[in-house]
Design a protein around this motif. Structure first.
Motif, PDB file in Angstrom:
ATOM      1  N   HIS A  56     -19.437 -66.039 -46.097  1.00  0.00           N
ATOM      2  CA  HIS A  56     -18.332 -66.977 -45.858  1.00  0.00           C
ATOM      3  C   HIS A  56     -18.714 -68.127 -44.925  1.00  0.00           C
ATOM      4  CE1 HIS A  56     -15.088 -65.031 -47.950  1.00  0.00           C
ATOM      5  NE2 HIS A  56     -15.153 -63.923 -47.250  1.00  0.00           N
ATOM      6  N   TYR A  57     -19.684 -67.916 -44.038  1.00  0.00           N
ATOM      7  CA  TYR A  57     -20.010 -68.957 -43.055  1.00  0.00           C
ATOM      8  C   TYR A  57     -20.993 -69.992 -43.590  1.00  0.00           C
ATOM      9  CZ  TYR A  57     -17.993 -65.770 -39.536  1.00  0.00           C
ATOM     10  OH  TYR A  57     -17.168 -64.949 -38.807  1.00  0.00           O
ATOM     11  N   GLN A  58     -21.414 -69.833 -44.849  1.00  0.00           N
ATOM     12  CA  GLN A  58     -22.326 -70.824 -45.420  1.00  0.00           C
ATOM     13  C   GLN A  58     -21.564 -72.114 -45.750  1.00  0.00           C
ATOM     14  OE1 GLN A  58     -25.858 -70.447 -46.246  1.00  0.00           O
ATOM     15  NE2 GLN A  58     -25.572 -68.851 -44.708  1.00  0.00           N
ATOM     16  N   GLY A  92     -27.587 -66.098 -46.192  1.00  0.00           N
ATOM     17  CA  GLY A  92     -26.969 -65.595 -44.968  1.00  0.00           C
ATOM     18  C   GLY A  92     -28.023 -65.587 -43.887  1.00  0.00           C
ATOM     19  N   VAL A  93     -28.018 -64.550 -43.057  1.00  0.00           N
ATOM     20  CA  VAL A  93     -29.000 -64.476 -41.971  1.00  0.00           C
ATOM     21  C   VAL A  93     -29.844 -63.216 -42.130  1.00  0.00           C
ATOM     22  CG1 VAL A  93     -27.570 -65.854 -40.425  1.00  0.00           C
ATOM     23  CG2 VAL A  93     -27.354 -63.373 -40.392  1.00  0.00           C
ATOM     24  N   ASP A  94     -30.879 -63.099 -41.274  1.00  0.00           N
ATOM     25  CA  ASP A  94     -31.893 -62.044 -41.429  1.00  0.00           C
ATOM     26  C   ASP A  94     -31.317 -60.644 -41.655  1.00  0.00           C
ATOM     27  OD1 ASP A  94     -33.787 -63.934 -41.015  1.00  0.00           O
ATOM     28  OD2 ASP A  94     -34.543 -63.130 -39.119  1.00  0.00           O
ATOM     29  N   PRO A 118     -32.800 -65.757 -37.681  1.00  0.00           N
ATOM     30  CA  PRO A 118     -32.500 -64.653 -36.759  1.00  0.00           C
ATOM     31  C   PRO A 118     -31.194 -64.871 -35.995  1.00  0.00           C
ATOM     32  CG  PRO A 118     -34.256 -66.039 -35.881  1.00  0.00           C
ATOM     33  CD  PRO A 118     -33.837 -66.666 -37.180  1.00  0.00           C
ATOM     34  N   CYS A 119     -30.279 -63.936 -36.131  1.00  0.00           N
ATOM     35  CA  CYS A 119     -28.987 -64.025 -35.428  1.00  0.00           C
ATOM     36  C   CYS A 119     -29.227 -63.772 -33.934  1.00  0.00           C
ATOM     37  CB  CYS A 119     -28.041 -62.968 -35.994  1.00  0.00           C
ATOM     38  SG  CYS A 119     -26.654 -62.576 -34.917  1.00  0.00           S
ATOM     39  N   PRO A 120     -28.769 -64.672 -33.053  1.00  0.00           N
ATOM     40  CA  PRO A 120     -28.992 -64.481 -31.611  1.00  0.00           C
ATOM     41  C   PRO A 120     -28.377 -63.180 -31.085  1.00  0.00           C
ATOM     42  CG  PRO A 120     -28.209 -66.707 -32.063  1.00  0.00           C
ATOM     43  CD  PRO A 120     -28.095 -65.951 -33.352  1.00  0.00           C
ATOM     44  N   MET A 121     -27.245 -62.773 -31.646  1.00  0.00           N
ATOM     45  CA  MET A 121     -26.653 -61.518 -31.157  1.00  0.00           C
ATOM     46  C   MET A 121     -27.515 -60.324 -31.561  1.00  0.00           C
ATOM     47  SD  MET A 121     -22.908 -59.858 -31.397  1.00  0.00           S
ATOM     48  CE  MET A 121     -22.653 -59.869 -33.134  1.00  0.00           C
ATOM     49  N   ALA A 122     -28.027 -60.326 -32.795  1.00  0.00           N
ATOM     50  CA  ALA A 122     -28.868 -59.212 -33.240  1.00  0.00           C
ATOM     51  C   ALA A 122     -30.087 -59.080 -32.325  1.00  0.00           C
ATOM     52  CB  ALA A 122     -29.294 -59.421 -34.689  1.00  0.00           C
ATOM     53  N   GLN A 152     -23.467 -54.181 -38.144  1.00  0.00           N
ATOM     54  CA  GLN A 152     -24.321 -54.710 -39.212  1.00  0.00           C
ATOM     55  C   GLN A 152     -25.271 -55.782 -38.663  1.00  0.00           C
ATOM     56  OE1 GLN A 152     -25.298 -54.324 -42.175  1.00  0.00           O
ATOM     57  NE2 GLN A 152     -24.686 -55.906 -43.609  1.00  0.00           N
ATOM     58  N   ASN A 153     -24.824 -56.477 -37.616  1.00  0.00           N
ATOM     59  CA  ASN A 153     -25.604 -57.577 -37.037  1.00  0.00           C
ATOM     60  C   ASN A 153     -26.705 -57.040 -36.127  1.00  0.00           C
ATOM     61  OD1 ASN A 153     -23.074 -58.329 -37.956  1.00  0.00           O
ATOM     62  ND2 ASN A 153     -22.941 -60.111 -36.634  1.00  0.00           N
ATOM     63  N   THR A 154     -27.609 -56.250 -36.698  1.00  0.00           N
ATOM     64  CA  THR A 154     -28.755 -55.705 -35.963  1.00  0.00           C
ATOM     65  C   THR A 154     -29.950 -55.693 -36.905  1.00  0.00           C
ATOM     66  OG1 THR A 154     -27.980 -53.504 -36.628  1.00  0.00           O
ATOM     67  CG2 THR A 154     -27.548 -54.146 -34.349  1.00  0.00           C
ATOM     68  N   CYS A 240     -21.607 -62.594 -29.631  1.00  0.00           N
ATOM     69  CA  CYS A 240     -21.848 -63.712 -30.549  1.00  0.00           C
ATOM     70  C   CYS A 240     -21.379 -64.980 -29.841  1.00  0.00           C
ATOM     71  CB  CYS A 240     -21.063 -63.509 -31.842  1.00  0.00           C
ATOM     72  SG  CYS A 240     -20.915 -65.026 -32.804  1.00  0.00           S
ATOM     73  N   HIS A 241     -22.290 -65.911 -29.625  1.00  0.00           N
ATOM     74  CA  HIS A 241     -21.924 -67.122 -28.869  1.00  0.00           C
ATOM     75  C   HIS A 241     -20.899 -67.972 -29.620  1.00  0.00           C
ATOM     76  CE1 HIS A 241     -24.305 -69.998 -31.324  1.00  0.00           C
ATOM     77  NE2 HIS A 241     -24.976 -68.912 -31.612  1.00  0.00           N
ATOM     78  N   VAL A 242     -20.888 -67.871 -30.945  1.00  0.00           N
ATOM     79  CA  VAL A 242     -19.931 -68.660 -31.743  1.00  0.00           C
ATOM     80  C   VAL A 242     -18.501 -68.191 -31.441  1.00  0.00           C
ATOM     81  CG1 VAL A 242     -19.181 -69.204 -34.103  1.00  0.00           C
ATOM     82  CG2 VAL A 242     -21.623 -69.041 -33.573  1.00  0.00           C
ATOM     83  N   HIS A 243     -18.304 -66.881 -31.391  1.00  0.00           N
ATOM     84  CA  HIS A 243     -16.946 -66.356 -31.198  1.00  0.00           C
ATOM     85  C   HIS A 243     -16.563 -66.224 -29.725  1.00  0.00           C
ATOM     86  CE1 HIS A 243     -17.605 -65.248 -35.467  1.00  0.00           C
ATOM     87  NE2 HIS A 243     -16.344 -65.603 -35.529  1.00  0.00           N
TER      88      HIS A 243
HETATM   89  S1  SF4 Z   1     -24.565 -65.932 -34.110  1.00  0.00           S
HETATM   90 FE1  SF4 Z   1     -22.544 -65.048 -34.521  1.00  0.00          FE
HETATM   91  S2  SF4 Z   1     -21.775 -66.132 -36.347  1.00  0.00           S
HETATM   92 FE2  SF4 Z   1     -23.995 -66.504 -36.226  1.00  0.00          FE
HETATM   93  S3  SF4 Z   1     -24.906 -64.887 -37.496  1.00  0.00           S
HETATM   94 FE3  SF4 Z   1     -24.911 -64.125 -35.388  1.00  0.00          FE
HETATM   95  S4  SF4 Z   1     -22.988 -62.960 -35.207  1.00  0.00           S
HETATM   96 FE4  SF4 Z   1     -22.796 -64.257 -37.067  1.00  0.00          FE
END
Ligand code: SF4
Length: 376
Positions: A56-58, A92-94, A118-122, A152-154, A240-243
């Protein structure tokens, strides 16, 4: 493996096969319209031999290529069920593409146009840090006293550690049921890496703050102001820095500007923002709420900007505004240029940007992913 191509597609395919394939950076100098047309030609040439999954974020220019659009849970389920296509193109992301590679059949190839995203939170949860936390908690409470739950974000290695220790993966769409499942297994849960998703999910289950501890992963320390004995949840201090960027003042400002507005935020937002909002839920939940609302409803949404802007466009009979325009730069790494590069190479039978997971890691990570898919 079924491959259905029209005569026109076969002709396009033959043309693609006949010329030398460019390198990734060669695409960047081409006019965008030409790249888009070439990407569509390659997509048609691939036919049912490829399925394109888009998060969805694409951006819209990528989502329009998607055979399926969804959040990470929906896309995981599709990747697990999808056996017809030889290629799974994951926009999507990694960590999402890795999950698709873990769940895909042995003959399927997963590619991610961004190559690396690479997702910064992962990145805030590594397998060695996970092992340190695990050893600390087992020393405190004994073995088999905590269920690991990983978002899932790992990365795959973190999911593998979780799978090997009896845990399950969760997404923002099922964090509550998976947390409840983990508590039913062993009475306590270590949840990583998103602190806010875990705390918001615990609050929704009625777990008070005194029963929630925080694992400070950089220092290897458990923070539990009321003492560790009564803890039900140990949250990891990732985010997650976005949220995290959404604030209570964003919510208040939206209410001032649009009296009667309905505020929905993602559960990766802070508990204060979730409390100030009318509802919190996964990206799919947000999409459903907007689509099913009567005409004239006004929404203030706290999640990634591409989704909010698409919802506004696709629901012109409602007002949909972002609480703040926050873009995920990692998701934005997929663009029409790297999508075209990947599709043309697949159409020529030369996969690029392939995502693989080491078999031993994949086997253990699959346990954790499958437990999630089995939890209703
Ligand atoms: S930074 Fe946030 S919005 Fe971006 S992929 Fe990681 S968890 Fe999702």
């Amino acid at each position: 493996m079924p491959v259905r191509r029209s005569a026109k597609d076969q002709e396009s395919m033959a043309q693609l096969d006949a010329r030398p394939l460019p390198r990734a950076k060669d695409y960047e100098d081409l006019p965008e319209q030409e790249v888009r047309e070439r990407a569509w030609r390659a997509r048609h040439a691939l036919g049912a031999n490829a399925v394109i999954l888009t998060h969805h974020y694409q951006a819209d220019e990528i989502v329009e290529f998607g055979d399926y659009r969804g959040d990470s849970l929906e896309l995981s389920r599709i990747a697990a069920a999808q056996r017809q296509a030889h290629y799974i193109v994951f926009c999507g992301v990694d960590f999402m593409a890795e999950s698709a590679a873990i769940l895909a059949g042995p003959e399927q190839i997963v590619v991610m146009p961004a190559g690396e995203a690479p997702c910064p939170m992962a990145a805030m949860a590594t397998a060695p840090d996970f092992a340190t936390a695990w050893a600390h908690l087992e020393a405190l409470w004994g073995s088999n006293s905590v269920t690991p739950v990983v978002y899932q974000n790992t990365g795959a290695a973190v999911k593998a550690f979780c799978g090997a220790h009896g845990g399950a993966v969760c997404t923002s769409a099922n964090a509550g049921p998976v947390l409840a499942w983990g508590l039913a297994q062993r009475g306590r849960v270590l949840f990583l890496p998103d602190r806010y998703l875990s705390v918001n999910s615990a609050h929704a289950l009625g777990i008070p703050d005194e029963q929630i501890g925080l694992w400070l992963h950089r220092r290897g320390v458990l923070q539990a102001p009321a003492g560790p004995s009564g803890l039900k949840l140990v949250a990891w201090d990732g985010f997650c820095h976005v949220h995290k960027a959404f604030t209570v003042s964003d919510v208040e400002q939206a209410r001032r500007e649009h009296p009667g507005i309905r505020i929905i935020v993602h559960p990766e937002c802070t508990p204060e923002v979730v409390q100030a909002a009318d509802q919190a839920g996964s990206t799919s939940f947000i999409v459903r709420q907007v689509e099913q609302a009567p005409a004239g409803t006004e929404f203030g949404i706290g999640t990634e900007a591409h989704l909010v802007e698409r919802l506004a466009k696709e629901n012109p009979d409602k007002l949909v505004v972002p609480l703040r325009r926050n873009v995920c730069g990692t998701m934005a790494r997929t663009d029409i240029y790297n999508l075209c590069y990947v599709l043309e190479h697949l159409a020529a039978g030369q996969p690029v940007s392939v995502i693989t997971v080491e078999p031993g890691v994949a086997e253990q990570a699959r346990l954790a992913l499958q437990r999630m898919l089995d939890i209703k």
